[in-house]
Design an enzyme around this catalytic site. Structure first.
Site, short mmCIF file in Angstrom:
data_model
loop_
_atom_site.label_atom_id
_atom_site.label_comp_id
_atom_site.label_asym_id
_atom_site.label_seq_id
_atom_site.Cartn_x
_atom_site.Cartn_y
_atom_site.Cartn_z
N GLU A 53 -3.79 2.28 -2.85
CA GLU A 53 -3.75 3.45 -2.55
C GLU A 53 -3.04 4.14 -3.41
OE1 GLU A 53 -4.08 3.57 2.06
OE2 GLU A 53 -5.13 5.43 1.62
N TYR A 78 -8.08 -3.35 -3.10
CA TYR A 78 -8.18 -2.67 -1.96
C TYR A 78 -9.64 -1.89 -1.20
CZ TYR A 78 -7.32 2.34 0.81
OH TYR A 78 -7.66 3.35 1.44
N ASP A 118 2.54 4.22 5.56
CA ASP A 118 2.94 3.56 6.40
C ASP A 118 2.01 2.04 6.69
OD1 ASP A 118 -0.02 3.77 5.11
OD2 ASP A 118 -1.14 5.00 6.92
N HIS A 119 2.03 1.25 5.56
CA HIS A 119 2.19 0.12 5.66
C HIS A 119 3.51 0.11 4.48
CE1 HIS A 119 -1.96 -0.65 4.45
NE2 HIS A 119 -2.26 0.82 4.43
N ASN A 141 1.11 -1.44 -0.49
CA ASN A 141 0.14 -0.31 0.33
C ASN A 141 0.13 0.88 -0.37
OD1 ASN A 141 -0.99 2.22 0.38
ND2 ASN A 141 -2.96 0.85 1.20
N ASP A 180 -4.87 -5.01 0.76
CA ASP A 180 -5.77 -4.10 1.36
C ASP A 180 -6.52 -4.48 2.35
OD1 ASP A 180 -5.22 -0.74 2.96
OD2 ASP A 180 -5.53 -2.69 4.12
N ASN A 222 -8.45 -3.97 4.73
CA ASN A 222 -8.45 -2.85 5.77
C ASN A 222 -9.16 -4.31 6.63
OD1 ASN A 222 -7.60 -0.41 6.37
ND2 ASN A 222 -8.62 -0.48 4.15
#
Length: 954
Positions: free
Chosen positions: A34, A106, A247-248, A7, A147, A149
């Protein structure tokens, strides 16, 4: 093989980090999430320079996904099936890379909970789960990556109590993930590290990375074929610590090159196609010599005007023991007619290829009378066929001209089309002359998937897969012959050339289209693939065809900006009469119906522009399953050429003809009603003209419900029951008040004119009442309608035989017919002696007894949602004003199938709808006569029958 997901959280802002990691980790395949960029801002050039091809689906904010690969990427889809317009934050693309299906995912986090974004997240999960159910059982490795989530378990977060009300950790979210995995998917990280707290994401806030306050949100789900190759899985955690990183962190798995084998990362596998038996090439079966094989075929005169059997395009390769695999040659398809010292090569469009005289000269020296099928190609120095070279062969004589022969239809007074493919191949190999210009195209009994990859590696256009026991269906697009292309090719009609402002080129691009419902539809432009010399040759062909009239149904903006070219170039169109066909390579057809990354391959002078339609790949598994049914040899032998008799002039597109003294006008005769098959309105009228003598007795004196398809089988349709003030004076009508109290006037059929007038309105299928005007409340027959859901047609056959068993026990005659769509209809003669209510009651008794015998796959539930996917035994059709396709009716289905009466001997496994079509039904009727006559007989004694019904014990 190393496969990663990352990501990136803004690809352009973190491109340097991505390239740094790619160089360090050296993955073979990468899924990105993303992107946060629009399609036209995706950094394709930088990735290509780094050694990666790419496909992507972008968006300015929130999301966007991409797949990178060192090898070629075949895009399969760019979204999940189904629609959800409330939010568009999710992304899914799917590709075929190195023999693996890769789905890149995603899904936004769904916060805040509760709320519409969370509800949307669950809906999207359901779409993914539905699609995944079709992928998990594939005989190919499949991996769903990205991802999600979702934190599936407590191990996937550093602090479970903190996330109790977070959308990432809600029970509903975890349950959706669990439902997906339980289809048969393997969670790679959790499988290899069952008790480890492994994280893939660390928030930017409060030094989450430094405290290792992480979450596991990025997952690899593997089906059995890929899970068997799983070697390792880990996280490149250190990348999260790079300055300015996402952040990933990147997550990756490693697969062995072969199922169950050790990792061989860094070494490209050598693709070896294993033979399925000791003899991979098809040869004469050891128990039959040439003479015995020929004796199996019926004696027949050499047929005239045959058309070649066509193949169905499928998405991906497959492997099945009942199939043979061949090279797909890149040239001109041609039938060769040989005899009496002469030979002719004939195109699919019945054009003579007299320019390839070296081949015809060689065939003329063959001391035989035969019709064979093959492909004319020009081979380059590397031995591969070159499509561009064949177009210039007559002028330049570059390359080696070859006729690759792969089938034989007729030989020495014997019609071979009904023999199995292996038998025809054996005959062909035994009789084909030895000549370097005429070569046998071998068929191989090998692993089909490996054969495809070998072709891909060798730079061959694609492969053919042919069912080993298939008959030769001249003119049909068969599901028993399949083609799998390495590159997606599309034949197109050239509707214009364009010239950009300020250019000194003869033209900048071609505006191209395909026919749809009889009109030419614009599908975009192609602006590459030709040399300056080729442009001059093409322009010489264009000049005589320049016109002021746009040939497309809607005049396109040929200078329209696109996501790949955001600015206008001042392109001016020069419209052409739609007489030229070319072939292009394309990456895909976009959601708005336009070609992407089109490249010109060459002109197609062997194609009729009117027959050029959009060729859409079908799902391989479904097609193979349908084709791998037990064949019915008697029916296979009944396949014939489309009837040529016509009561309409072939050169007129509109004509008025008197039928039964009634003047009828037939318009737009060349309009295509069945685009996949190239079948026109004229063909439909000709069919109904010829079938009328058999069909009219079942229409005469009956009110008709008009089911109209004015734009063909894929256009909108509607029912018309009230024809007041709309019918010609020579037609009859019946006033009727329906159960809603509505006053209507129904058309009453009386003769062939009534049938053809309905057809002229676009009534592809014909829907008569069960009763006649003389006794409108008393049906002439009772009908049992077997309506399958997801059942194989062999189960419909089994249900029909159960119905027969019940009726035989009652002493009741019954007459079966195919519906022409998916089911079967069984008619019981009543002789207009009983009411509709009595008929329906009797039908209910029958289906109730049948359902008791086969409850595992049948249902009596009227509501579809309550049937649980089972076959509906429909008795409620027995009512006034019911609509059901009548006997001998065409159906608005690909293949132009016909609702055909059967003998009960024919109702057996292997029967298929495609055995009865517009092509062969008239010939069958001339052989069998009307098998349905008993339906209009005196009818059963219902009272005696019901007495017997009470005594039945099945």
């Amino acid at each position: 093989m190393k496969i990663a997901t990352y990501n990136i959280n803004g690809i352009n802002g973190r491109l340097d980090i991505l390239l740094r990691w790619l160089k360090e980790a050296d993955p073979d395949i990468v899924c990105l999430q993303e992107l946060k960029c629009e399609n036209n801002r995706f950094p394709e050039r930088a990735l290509i320079e780094a050694g990666y091809n790419a496909i992507w689906q972008g968006q300015k904010s929130w999301n966007g996904v991409a797949i990178l690969a060192k090898s070629e990427i075949k895009e399969l889809r760019n979204d999940l099936p189904g629609d959800d317009n409330e939010f568009t934050h999710s992304r899914y693309i799917e590709a075929f890379i190195n023999g693996i299906v890769i789905g890149c995912i995603y899904l936004p986090n769904g916060n805040p909970w509760p709320g519409p974004k969370f509800d949307y997240k669950l809906r999207w999960f359901q779409r993914l789960t539905d699609h995944a159910s079709d992928l998990v059982g594939r005989d190919l490795p499949v991996i769903l990556i990205g991802d999600y989530n979702v934190m599936p378990t407590d191990l996937d977060t550093y602090k479970p109590e903190k996330y109790v009300n977070n959308a990432l950790f809600r029970p509903e979210t975890k349950a959706a993930y669990k439902d997906l995995v339980e289809q048969g998917w393997t969670d790679a990280i959790r499988t290899l590290h069952p008790t480890a707290r492994i994280y893939t994401f660390w928030d930017y806030l409060r030094d989450a990375y430094g405290r290792n306050a992480g979450l596991r949100l990025d997952h690899f789900l593997l089906n059995k074929k890929s899970a068997d190759r799983l070697v390792s899985a880990t996280v490149d955690k250190h990348v999260r610590g790079w300055k300015g990183s996402s952040d990933h962190a990147p997550v990756w798995i490693e697969l062995s090159e072969e199922s169950g084998g050790p990792s061989r990362r860094g070494n490209k596998p050598s693709l070896k196609v294993e033979k399925k038996s000791s003899q991979a090439e098809v040869a004469v079966p050891p128990t039959h010599d040439l003479n015995s094989l020929l004796k199996k075929a019926p004696k027949a005169k050499m047929p005239a005007k045959l058309q070649p059997m066509k193949a169905t395009l499928v998405r991906e390769p497959f492997d099945d023991s009942g199939w043979l695999y061949e090279i797909k040659w890149d040239g001109y398809r041609a039938l060769a007619v040989v005899g009496d010292g002469n030979a002719e090569l004939i195109s699919r469009n019945n054009i003579s290829f007299d320019q390839f005289h070296p081949i015809t000269d060689a065939l003329a020296n063959w001391n035989a009378k035969a019709i064979i099928d093959g492909e004319i190609v020009v081979l380059g120095a590397d031995g591969k066929s070159d499509f561009s070279a064949i177009q210039n062969w007559q002028r330049r004589k570059d390359g080696q001209l070859v006729y690759h022969v792969f089938d034989i239809l007729w030989y020495d007074g014997r019609d071979l089309r009904g023999l199995q493919l292996t038998e025809r191949k054996a005959i062909l190999e035994a009789v084909l002359p030895a000549d370097d210009l005429i070569r046998l195209s071998k068929a191989f009994a090998v692993n089909g998937i490996e054969f495809f990859h070998a072709a891909e590696k060798a730079g061959i256009e694609g492969i053919m897969a042919k069912k080993a026991d298939s008959a030769y269906s001249a003119g049909d697009r068969s599901k028993e012959w399949l083609k799998v292309k390495v590159e997606r090719r599309q034949e197109v009609v050239i509707g214009a050339f364009t010239r950009n402002a300020g250019t000194d080129k003869l033209f900048s691009a071609l505006a191209i289209g395909v026919y749809e419902n009889g009109v030419l539809r614009y599908i975009g432009k192609v602006g590459t693939g030709w040399s300056e010399k080729k442009q001059k040759e093409m322009m010489a062909e264009f000049k005589p065809l320049i016109t002021d009239v746009c040939p497309f149904d809607v005049e396109p903006d040929v200078d329209e900006p696109s996501q790949f070219r955001p600015r206008r170039l001042g392109a001016k169109p020069f419209w052409l009469k739609p007489e030229l066909v070319c072939e292009v390579n394309i990456a895909e057809i976009t959601s708005d119906g336009k070609v992407r990354q089109a490249s010109f391959k060459g002109m197609r002078r062997d194609k009729n522009p009117k027959e050029v339609i959009l060729e859409t790949p079908t799902e391989t598994n479904q097609i193979v399953a349908e084709a791998t049914e037990i064949p019915n040899p008697a029916i296979a032998m009944s396949k014939t050429i489309k009837p040529e008799a016509s009561f309409l002039d072939a050169d007129k597109d509109s004509q008025t003809v008197k039928v039964n003294g009634c003047p009828l006008t037939f318009n737009h005769l060349s309009k295509v009603y069945w685009p996949e098959d190239g079948i026109t309105k004229r063909d439909m009228f000709n069919y109904y003209d010829q079938v009328a003598e058999y069909m009219v007795p079942y229409l005469k004196d009956r009110p008709m419900s008009l089911n109209r398809f004015p734009n063909g089988i894929h256009g909108p349709s509607f029912y018309q029951k009230n024809v007041k003030d709309k019918v010609p004076d020579c037609m009859s009508t019946m006033p009727h008040t329906n159960d809603k109290g509505e006053e209507k006037e129904y058309l009453v059929a009386t003769n062939k004119a009534s049938l053809l007038w309905m057809a002229s309105l676009g009534c592809i299928e014909i829907n008569p009442w069960f009763s006649r005007v003389q006794s409108p409340d008393n049906p002439d027959f009772c009908i049992i309608d077997l309506d399958p859901d997801k059942q194989h047609f062999d189960q419909v056959i089994s249900a029909a035989l159960e119905v027969k068993k019940v009726l035989d026990a009652m002493g009741v005659p019954a007459y079966p017919k195919t519906s022409g769509s998916t089911g079967m209809h069984i008619y019981i003669p009543l002789g207009a002696k009983y009411t509709y209510d009595q008929s329906q009651m009797f039908a209910k008794i029958i289906v109730t007894l049948v359902h008791k015998q086969i409850p595992e796959y049948t249902s009596l539930e009227r509501m579809v949602k309550n049937r649980g996917g089972k076959m509906y035994l429909d008795f409620l059709q027995n009512r006034p004003d019911a609509t059901i396709a009548g006997v001998y009716s065409l159906r608005p289905k690909p293949g132009a199938t016909v609702s055909m009466p059967l003998t009960w001997d024919e109702v057996r496994p292997g029967l298929m709808m495609r055995h009865f079509t517009i092509y062969n039904s008239i010939a069958r009727l001339r052989e069998t006569g009307d098998l349905f006559k008993g339906v209009l007989g005196t009818g059963i004694d219902l009272k005696k029958t019901l007495t017997k019904a009470k005594e039945i014990e099945l």
